[in-house]
Each structure stands twice: as C-alpha cells, then as structure tokens.
Design an enzyme around this catalytic site. Sequence first.
Site, PDB file in Angstrom:
ATOM      1  N   ASN A   1      37.406  43.032  44.293  1.00  0.00           N
ATOM      2  CA  ASN A   1      38.161  43.612  45.410  1.00  0.00           C
ATOM      3  C   ASN A   1      39.476  44.259  44.988  1.00  0.00           C
ATOM      4  O   ASN A   1      39.898  45.255  45.571  1.00  0.00           O
ATOM      5  CB  ASN A   1      38.387  42.566  46.498  1.00  0.00           C
ATOM      6  CG  ASN A   1      39.211  41.387  46.026  1.00  0.00           C
ATOM      7  OD1 ASN A   1      39.052  40.906  44.905  1.00  0.00           O
ATOM      8  ND2 ASN A   1      40.087  40.893  46.878  1.00  0.00           N
TER       9      ASN A   1
ATOM     10  N   LYS B   1      36.904  39.299  31.812  1.00  0.00           N
ATOM     11  CA  LYS B   1      35.518  39.470  32.232  1.00  0.00           C
ATOM     12  C   LYS B   1      35.565  40.031  33.657  1.00  0.00           C
ATOM     13  O   LYS B   1      35.783  39.297  34.621  1.00  0.00           O
ATOM     14  CB  LYS B   1      34.775  38.128  32.184  1.00  0.00           C
ATOM     15  CG  LYS B   1      33.250  38.260  32.337  1.00  0.00           C
ATOM     16  CD  LYS B   1      32.872  38.549  33.752  1.00  0.00           C
ATOM     17  CE  LYS B   1      31.414  38.926  33.891  1.00  0.00           C
ATOM     18  NZ  LYS B   1      31.124  39.483  35.221  1.00  0.00           N
ATOM     19  N   PRO B   2      35.380  41.356  33.830  1.00  0.00           N
ATOM     20  CA  PRO B   2      35.443  41.940  35.175  1.00  0.00           C
ATOM     21  C   PRO B   2      34.163  41.672  35.949  1.00  0.00           C
ATOM     22  O   PRO B   2      33.114  41.332  35.372  1.00  0.00           O
ATOM     23  CB  PRO B   2      35.619  43.435  34.891  1.00  0.00           C
ATOM     24  CG  PRO B   2      34.943  43.639  33.567  1.00  0.00           C
ATOM     25  CD  PRO B   2      35.148  42.365  32.787  1.00  0.00           C
TER      26      PRO B   2
ATOM     27  N   GLY C   1      38.201  34.325  43.010  1.00  0.00           N
ATOM     28  CA  GLY C   1      36.897  34.573  43.603  1.00  0.00           C
ATOM     29  C   GLY C   1      36.567  33.556  44.670  1.00  0.00           C
ATOM     30  O   GLY C   1      37.461  32.932  45.262  1.00  0.00           O
TER      31      GLY C   1
ATOM     32  N   GLU D   1      42.367  31.007  42.209  1.00  0.00           N
ATOM     33  CA  GLU D   1      42.664  31.479  43.566  1.00  0.00           C
ATOM     34  C   GLU D   1      41.332  31.739  44.236  1.00  0.00           C
ATOM     35  O   GLU D   1      40.568  32.616  43.815  1.00  0.00           O
ATOM     36  CB  GLU D   1      43.514  32.748  43.580  1.00  0.00           C
ATOM     37  CG  GLU D   1      43.868  33.142  45.020  1.00  0.00           C
ATOM     38  CD  GLU D   1      44.591  34.450  45.147  1.00  0.00           C
ATOM     39  OE1 GLU D   1      44.006  35.387  45.730  1.00  0.00           O
ATOM     40  OE2 GLU D   1      45.736  34.550  44.665  1.00  0.00           O
TER      41      GLU D   1
ATOM     42  N   CYS E   1      42.094  38.800  49.669  1.00  0.00           N
ATOM     43  CA  CYS E   1      42.133  37.339  49.744  1.00  0.00           C
ATOM     44  C   CYS E   1      43.077  36.846  50.832  1.00  0.00           C
ATOM     45  O   CYS E   1      42.820  35.819  51.465  1.00  0.00           O
ATOM     46  CB  CYS E   1      42.570  36.758  48.397  1.00  0.00           C
ATOM     47  SG  CYS E   1      41.436  37.124  47.042  1.00  0.00           S
TER      48      CYS E   1
ATOM     49  N   GLU F   1      34.511  32.359  55.332  1.00  0.00           N
ATOM     50  CA  GLU F   1      35.253  33.582  55.029  1.00  0.00           C
ATOM     51  C   GLU F   1      34.325  34.783  55.167  1.00  0.00           C
ATOM     52  O   GLU F   1      33.279  34.840  54.526  1.00  0.00           O
ATOM     53  CB  GLU F   1      35.830  33.519  53.617  1.00  0.00           C
ATOM     54  CG  GLU F   1      36.687  34.709  53.251  1.00  0.00           C
ATOM     55  CD  GLU F   1      37.276  34.593  51.849  1.00  0.00           C
ATOM     56  OE1 GLU F   1      38.419  35.040  51.651  1.00  0.00           O
ATOM     57  OE2 GLU F   1      36.580  34.052  50.959  1.00  0.00           O
TER      58      GLU F   1
END
Length: 516
Positions: free
Chosen positions: A156, A179-180, A230, A252, A286, A384
């Site tokens: 995001n 690590k994307p 994530g 987070e 987030c 969420e």
Amino acid sequence: MASVPSVDDDRLASLIDTVEARPSMTVTAPATDEALGSVPRCTAADARAAVESARKAQGEWADRAVGDRAAVLDTVGEAVLDRQRWLVDVLQAETGKARADAFEEVLDVAANADYYAREGPGFLASERRSSMLPIVTKAVEHRHPKGVVALIVPWNYPLTLVLSDALPAILAGNAVIVKPAEGTPFSALAAADVLADTALPADCFQVVTGDGPELGPPLIEHADAVGFTGSTETGRTVAEQAGRHLTDVSLELGGKNPAIVLADADIDRAAAGAVDDAFANAGQLCVSIERFYAEETVFEAFRDRFVSRTRQLTLGADTDWATDVGSLQSAAQLEKVTAHVEDALDRGATLLTGGRARPDIGPFVFEPTILTDVPDDARLTDEETFGPVVRIESVPDAEAALERANDSRYGLNATVWSGDRSRGESLAADIECGTVSVNDSYRTVWACLDGPMGGMGDSGIGRRHARQGIEKYTEAQTVATQRGPPMKHPAVPHRVWAGAVSAFLRARQRLPGWLR
C-alpha cells in the site's frame, strides 16, 4: 481505459538484472489489469546470500562516523525530491493510487530523511547513566547496530515503508535487505536506485523480489532484526518464526480505526477531515478511519455533510492531479471490499452513498462508500476492510463513543473532533490506540516524526518514528567503570555490612532528586 507510466526504465533494468537466470514474476498495473513488467522470482538461497553479503559490507559501514552516515540521509532527501516525478510515476504504475497520494510518499521519505539526519546522531550518542554509587562508579550506555535488518514491506505504501523505515536502520550502522510485496517490487527497486547514488556501500541495501513464503523464513532466520508491516494474521506468523530464532522483530499490523465526533465539534471541519481520514489512498492506509461515532445531537448534521463531501470526490485510475481517489491495488482487494459491503447490506445496514465497483473507470476502482445502521454481526464491524468503506453510527454521549471506540481487538490509530481542545485531548488519551489525532485527520500524527507511531493489541508491537524508530535497530550496551574500591562485601560481618548499606539507601532516599 486508463494509461499508466512505464517502469521500463534503464535505472530499474540494471537493478533487476543483478539476479540472473531466475524465473520471473509478472507485475500487473492496477489501472489496467495488464502486465506492467517482470522481476526475478528469487529463492531462499538468494535470500541467504543477500544476508551474507550484507553482513560483510555492514562492518565497514558501521565503522564510519555517524556524521558521515547522516550525510547519506541528507543525500537521499534531496534525491527523492529531485526525482519526484519519476518516483511518483513508478508508484502510480504499480499501486494505482491517485497522484497526490503517490506524492505524499515522496514527501514522507524526504521528511524522514531530514528528521533522522538532524536528530538521529543525538539518539545514537553514548549517554551517562546514574549509578547507585555515583561518586565512585561511572556508567555509560552505548548504542551499537544490530547488523543486518530485514524489512518485509506491504503494497500500500511501497516507497515510504521501504525508505522511511530503512533510513534510521542505515543511520544506526546496519545493512538493510528489503523483501517487497509481490505486486509492488518496482518502488523498492527505485529506492535502491536512489541509494546507489550515495556513499552507502553497495551491499548495505539490497532488494530480493519474489514470494513471501519462500523468502520470509530465511530472512527472519538469518537477519539480526526484522521489520514487518502488514496483516495481523501474517504478523503472527512472522513473530512465531522470529521467536524460534530469537530474532528481534517490530510489527505494524492491522487496524479498525475509530473516530469520535463530539457535540461541540466544528461539524464542517469534522466532515472535511472525515473524508480525508476515510478515503486517502482509497482507504488502503493502515491508519485510515473505518468507523465513526458521532454524538446524537450532531449525528444528522455530520452524516449529511460527510455524505455530501464524499459525493464530490473525483475517481480515477490515471495520472491527473485532480483525481481524489484512485484504484484499489488488486482484484483480491476489490473482492474483499465488495464482500464487506454486500455482507453489511444483506444484514440490514443502510447505504448512504457509494457501494459499487466502477469498472468503467478502472478494473479495481470502488466508490467511496458510507454505511450506517451496521449490525454487530457484519464482517466490517470488526474486520479490517482496507478500502474506501466506512460506517457511521449515532451514540448518546462521549462515554458511549469511547466505549464503542475501544470495543476492538485492534488499537492502531484514532481521531477525536471537539470544540474544546482540552476535552478532546483528555478523551484521546483514553482511547486504546498507539496514535490519536485531535481536530485533524491522520496526517497530524503521521507528520509528527518526533512522536512514536505504532499499535496496541492486535495492531502490533514496536514503533516507527522518533527515538524509538531508530533505537529498535540498535543493541544497548552499558559499560560501568569502578573508580574506587571494588563493590564487594568489606571485611566485616555480613550483618554489619547489610545495616550500613541499608542506612546509606535510607539517607539517599531523603535527598532531593537532583542529588540522588
């Protein structure tokens, strides 16, 4: 159909080619649902090799003066501003977000670079610590780098959550491996391109592209610290793996963020802020607010103005600066958002605006949506959504609003609107969230780089920003020096020694604080 900027750029191509003879993975552009490009599908062996080469480079980097390391952050801040158009293009291409939202990522990186270049050396400086025997002993706390930090980054905010987290780790003397997310590797590669033009040794910042289940475990096992952003579900898995290897971890995770609108609030201002809080980055943030509780005396006025402002938003999957709300990032996100809305409506919720996918604008575009009368058993009550969907409910008073706000397993972010700032701040302190904004959207908290940011409960552990955001990438070491006789029992009976020490401590407790 929308068009997107190209990521077929020589700067990125040279970085992609550094891993040869690997199967590739295709990256899709959310604005068109067409192939954007491809990157290597790295293996667990690649991840281990990256850690090994990073560890070799890290020692040299850590030996450099902290002022030299801070100068690299200054270079990064200038570079992202100089290359902002290119970086915004890359971000839009692989996320589908509105251009203004993409620019905010560039701005965030520049601000973090400036903050840590300026304040970070002070956070890392050795500090004197008090001792039980201050005259004859000396104690100093030192901060040493962890070594190799692995950052596992979501899709995001793929530039912010790479560089803004990597910069304090780098300043502290660490090497960083990123690590994307599978859907947004090009932003991480763009970050690598920015750092390649600085004095940072090449292997001190690396990107490994590929699947999370393949690359995550070896990075967690072999790195010295892990930063993960994530979902809560995946965060638990990361924490379990880190626990097995005693790897430091900062997480987070998810949120179901509440906002409270009190009866004395400026309703126009609250409605404008609510739009920002709920629909920035199409709700894929987030700290986005997903549930609003307004006191019943102002509920209707707030509802009507919030709905009116929401209907004025412009949707698009394009590069136009006038677009307010961009695309969701993937088909999976669209499916989840649609399911949450349909489930709530099926259970009796009332739709105030939005509620539809807009394939005429883009394959994954969904209208900003406001619901009310949402039953407690609806999925979006405590799951969420992570999209442009919010619920608003009337509550009798501030106490009820606080109770509803705290009725969640999450505790990431919240907002309070009140005409009485002191009252708003007092209520904010009682909300069980790591950050709370009073009389503004999430941006007030996000921009407070000198304040720690993170979650309570199922929203994670650890903090980014501020002193905590760099100290988590360090090991604290205390060095105590004895300048007098050794601290051991003197040659007297133990009872006499115990009495003398007790008398000393009683006398010390009676001294003013500054003399202790």
